[in-house]
Design an enzyme around this catalytic site. Structure first.
Site, PDB file in Angstrom:
ATOM      1  N   GLU A 107       0.852  -1.190   0.000  1.00  0.00           N
ATOM      2  CA  GLU A 107       0.000   0.000   0.000  1.00  0.00           C
ATOM      3  C   GLU A 107       0.889   1.241   0.000  1.00  0.00           C
ATOM      4  OE1 GLU A 107      -2.841  -0.329   3.405  1.00  0.00           O
ATOM      5  OE2 GLU A 107      -2.180  -2.414   3.398  1.00  0.00           O
ATOM      6  N   LYS A 136       2.400   4.638   1.494  1.00  0.00           N
ATOM      7  CA  LYS A 136       2.629   5.174   2.825  1.00  0.00           C
ATOM      8  C   LYS A 136       2.386   6.684   2.730  1.00  0.00           C
ATOM      9  CE  LYS A 136       6.014   5.262   6.534  1.00  0.00           C
ATOM     10  NZ  LYS A 136       5.946   6.709   6.777  1.00  0.00           N
ATOM     11  N   ASP A 180       1.942  10.603   3.917  1.00  0.00           N
ATOM     12  CA  ASP A 180       2.742  11.452   4.773  1.00  0.00           C
ATOM     13  C   ASP A 180       1.862  12.544   5.376  1.00  0.00           C
ATOM     14  OD1 ASP A 180       4.970  12.292   5.985  1.00  0.00           O
ATOM     15  OD2 ASP A 180       5.954  13.109   4.201  1.00  0.00           O
ATOM     16  N   TYR A 207      -6.386   2.604   7.015  1.00  0.00           N
ATOM     17  CA  TYR A 207      -5.610   1.480   6.497  1.00  0.00           C
ATOM     18  C   TYR A 207      -5.396   0.349   7.478  1.00  0.00           C
ATOM     19  CZ  TYR A 207      -1.975   4.009   8.997  1.00  0.00           C
ATOM     20  OH  TYR A 207      -1.264   4.663   9.970  1.00  0.00           O
ATOM     21  N   LYS A 235      11.028   3.196   2.230  1.00  0.00           N
ATOM     22  CA  LYS A 235      11.079   4.652   2.063  1.00  0.00           C
ATOM     23  C   LYS A 235      11.855   5.000   0.806  1.00  0.00           C
ATOM     24  CE  LYS A 235      10.804   7.238   5.737  1.00  0.00           C
ATOM     25  NZ  LYS A 235       9.893   8.309   6.154  1.00  0.00           N
ATOM     26  N   CYS A 289      16.940  46.590  11.284  1.00  0.00           N
ATOM     27  CA  CYS A 289      17.072  45.872  10.019  1.00  0.00           C
ATOM     28  C   CYS A 289      18.557  45.644   9.703  1.00  0.00           C
ATOM     29  CB  CYS A 289      16.414  46.687   8.910  1.00  0.00           C
ATOM     30  SG  CYS A 289      16.742  46.035   7.271  1.00  0.00           S
ATOM     31  N   CYS A 319      19.547  47.919   6.500  1.00  0.00           N
ATOM     32  CA  CYS A 319      19.577  49.382   6.468  1.00  0.00           C
ATOM     33  C   CYS A 319      19.627  50.014   7.849  1.00  0.00           C
ATOM     34  CB  CYS A 319      18.379  49.913   5.687  1.00  0.00           C
ATOM     35  SG  CYS A 319      16.822  49.760   6.573  1.00  0.00           S
ATOM     36  N   CYS A 376      11.030  45.378   8.329  1.00  0.00           N
ATOM     37  CA  CYS A 376      11.847  46.581   8.287  1.00  0.00           C
ATOM     38  C   CYS A 376      10.867  47.723   8.028  1.00  0.00           C
ATOM     39  CB  CYS A 376      12.881  46.498   7.167  1.00  0.00           C
ATOM     40  SG  CYS A 376      13.673  48.087   6.850  1.00  0.00           S
ATOM     41  N   CYS A 390      14.310  50.606   2.066  1.00  0.00           N
ATOM     42  CA  CYS A 390      15.371  49.653   2.424  1.00  0.00           C
ATOM     43  C   CYS A 390      15.899  49.010   1.127  1.00  0.00           C
ATOM     44  CB  CYS A 390      14.765  48.603   3.347  1.00  0.00           C
ATOM     45  SG  CYS A 390      15.927  47.365   3.885  1.00  0.00           S
TER      46      CYS A 390
END
Ligand SMILES: [Zn+2]
Length: 646
Positions: free
Chosen positions: A104, A106, A108, A210, A298, A390, A393, A406, A411
């Site tokens: 089947e 897998k 995620d 499942y 996997k 920032c 700047c 910022c 900037c």
């Protein structure tokens, strides 16, 4: 009471057809009608049956997750990444006989466990550490791909993966451009493990079942029969399920999954191979972590562990500061990775990322992989300081929610990013105008606004390294060409907060920048892809004097975005058409193309300027709205007739 039972039964059957079988037998309106009747009866009597579909609405936010001990431990799976490792698994199994195997996908997402007693759904929990999980009943109740009532009367625990379909994620991100979800796995986990069930409902996860984890009368004889039981009881399962007799057949099925998984709508990271027969499973038993009779295969690692060495801050076109981590070089899906990103400062603290911490990184659709979180056992390290100024700047930083901005409109990296976006392919498409070139023009030639681009001449490039005659003339003609682009691309290019390509298309239907600047808040939120935040951003944009002056300068420079000409004399000339529901003879995009070729204009939402609605099967709220506004509605037959196809 009898009528309530009857309504529950009908509504649950329809929901099952819609959400589990993807094969509805009645239009949404019919469902809504009976649903309203049921809700009314529940309000009158104060009784809500355990199987009532009204239980599925998102309730109030909860304070915290209660812990719950699973009836039977939820094991995780041992992993194989090579054919040799899988072959060793087969050798171990075949000491116990010659079983058949199931293969089947897998998925995620986030594993959840649902408990039933006496035929009723009673609880949903996360896997947690396998022994104890979190109670997520309120969240899971908003999901519609499982039954509230089943025919089995004993105690039952079933297991499934909560996932968000990739198409659903894409749609969600189109509708929430201000805070998009990065990947389907985190989005699904975040949806279920969210204290507010309304967030769960908004993300629209589903559960693919499942496994039967526990059954009071003892296990079913095989995986195959277990899956059949789940389907019979109304649980959604994924259609792919392969029964194999030999190692070669299993390998062939895995190869098939490896290719197909890139085309399916659910995020997967491998295949699961299980011994089918319970008799052999029972004989093989469990290690302290895994069942000995199953293994996950996997595919190529898309995640890797590494260590954070330094955090840099990047300034984007909105001024947002994005943390960028320099990490120890690590191999990830065939490439060496040295940098990884995080969403914002809040993300950094939430994921407990420090300088020196071990982190898990994951390849995403972005070029730079993202940091999923700190690896446990690597606590310590130096906390990342929240920048007060920032880094580009030196202006003060403002904190808005989890984001840092910022505060300086001028900037330098911000200006470069704004212009880079303006010139990008889906915006004004100024070919050859790279971020580096823009950087040079900004720092050496004082280019600051979009309109400054149209003042560039050959002389502007003189003395800049790497610009030969040919390259300069190509750039200048690309800039010239960008004066004439479709309105929707112009709207996207100028970077109004929250306006992605989809919302820009909605707005372009109004025909001109002037017309759009005159829209009201109500006009804007009536558009399908514009929410309240974006509507306010649009109003704010046009209210700003500097923005209005810049639009005037662009116009002055000859930038005249156009709206596609309508074909005079076509069968749909002069019509603004909305398509809704499913057409049987063609897809909606195809119908849209044909209507536009025939001189019509297609709109995505029903408003006063729409002249015709074409309703296919399962037409929903748009149809209702058209009827309310008295807009003519025709069916697919009429569409085909007008297109000369009938
Ligand atoms: Zn700055």
């Amino acid at each position: 009471m009898e009528r309530m039972q009857e309504l529950c039964e009908i509504l649950n059957r329809w929901a099952y057809e819609y959400y589990v079988l993807d094969d509805p037998s009645v239009p949404d309106r019919e469902y809504d009608k009976l649903y309203d009747e049921l809700r009314e009866l529940e309000r009158e009597t104060g009784v809500v049956l355990p199987e009532s579909p009204t239980r599925r609405v998102g309730g109030e936010p909860i304070k915290g997750f209660a812990r719950h001990t699973h009836i039977s431990r939820l094991y995780s799976l041992d992993k194989a990444v090579t054919e040799d490792e899988l072959s060793a698994f087969f050798t171990r199994v075949e000491k116990h006989g010659s079983p058949t195997y199931t293969v089947e996908y897998k998925f995620d997402g986030l594993t959840v466990c649902l408990t039933y007693e006496d035929g009723n759904f009673v609880r949903a929990t996360t896997r947690g550490n396998g022994v104890e999980g979190e109670d997520v009943t309120a969240q899971v109740l908003t999901v519609k791909s499982f039954p509230l009532k089943i025919s089995y009367r004993g105690t039952l625990e079933v297991r499934g993966e909560a996932v968000i379909r990739l198409s659903v994620l894409e749609k969600y991100n189109r509708e929430h451009p201000e805070e998009p979800l990065k990947n389907a796995r985190n989005a699904a986990a975040g949806a279920i493990r969210n204290l507010d069930p309304k967030v769960t409902a908004a993300r629209n996860p589903e559960i693919l079942f499942y496994d039967i984890n526990y059954m009071s009368e003892g296990p079913v004889p095989s995986q195959e029969e277990g899956m059949a039981f789940l389907r019979r009881e109304g649980f959604k399962t994924y259609p792919y399920f392969k029964l194999c007799g030999t190692f070669d057949e299993v390998m062939a099925a895995i190869d098939e999954i490896e290719i197909e998984r890139k085309r399916i709508d659910v995020l997967t990271d491998g295949a699961v191979v299980k011994v089918n027969e319970e008799r052999i499973r029972g004989e093989m038993g469990y290690t302290d972590k895994f069942p000995r009779w199953a293994i996950a295969f996997k595919f190529e690692a898309e995640e890797a562990e590494t260590t954070v060495r330094r955090i840099l801050w990047q300034v984007g076109r909105t001024g947002k500061l994005t943390p960028l981590a320099e990490v120890d070089p690590v191999e990830l899906a065939g490439a060496t990775v040295r940098r990884a990103t995080l969403n914002n400062f809040g993300d950094l603290t939430r994921k407990r990322v420090k300088v020196g911490s071990g982190v898990l990184i994951r390849r995403s659709n972005e070029v730079i992989p993202e940091i999923l979180g700190a690896v446990s056992g690597t606590e310590g390290g130096e906390p990342v300081e929240k920048p007060a100024f920032c880094p580009a700047c030196g202006s003060p930083v403002a904190e808005v929610g989890a984001n840092l901005f910022c505060t300086n409109e001028k900037c330098p990296p911000r200006i470069v990013q704004k212009l880079t976006h303006y010139c990008s392919k889906n915006a004004m498409d100024v070919e050859g105008m790279s971020e580096q070139t823009i950087g040079l023009l900004c720092s050496k030639r004082g280019v600051e606004r979009f309109s400054d681009l149209y003042r560039l001449t050959e002389e502007s490039f003189a003395g800049l390294e790497g610009f030969k005659e040919k390259k300069i003339s190509n750039l200048l003609s690309a800039i010239e060409k960008s004066k004439h682009v479709p309105l929707e691309r112009f709207l996207y290019a100028i970077g109004i907060g929250g306006i992605g390509r989809v919302a820009a298309r909605d707005l372009a239907e109004f025909g001109s920048v002037e017309a759009i600047s005159a829209l009201t808040f109500e006009d804007l939120v009536a558009l399908e892809n514009v929410g309240e935040i974006t509507a306010n951003a649009i109003l704010g944009y046009f209210a700003d004097e500097e923005n209005r002056a810049e639009l005037a300068r662009l116009k002055e420079a000859g930038v005249t975005p156009f709206v596609k000409e309508r074909k005079a004399g076509g069968a749909f000339f002069g019509e603004t058409v909305v398509l809704t529901g499913t057409l049987s003879s063609m897809s909606r995009p195809e119908a849209q193309r044909l209507i536009e070729e025939a001189g019509g204009l297609c709109a995505s939402s029903v408003s006063g300027k729409v002249t015709l609605v074409i309703a296919g099967e399962k037409a929903g709220s748009k149809l209702d709205k058209a009827q309310k506004l008295g807009i003519p509605v025709v069916g697919e037959e009429e569409l085909l007739r007008r297109l000369g196809r009938k």
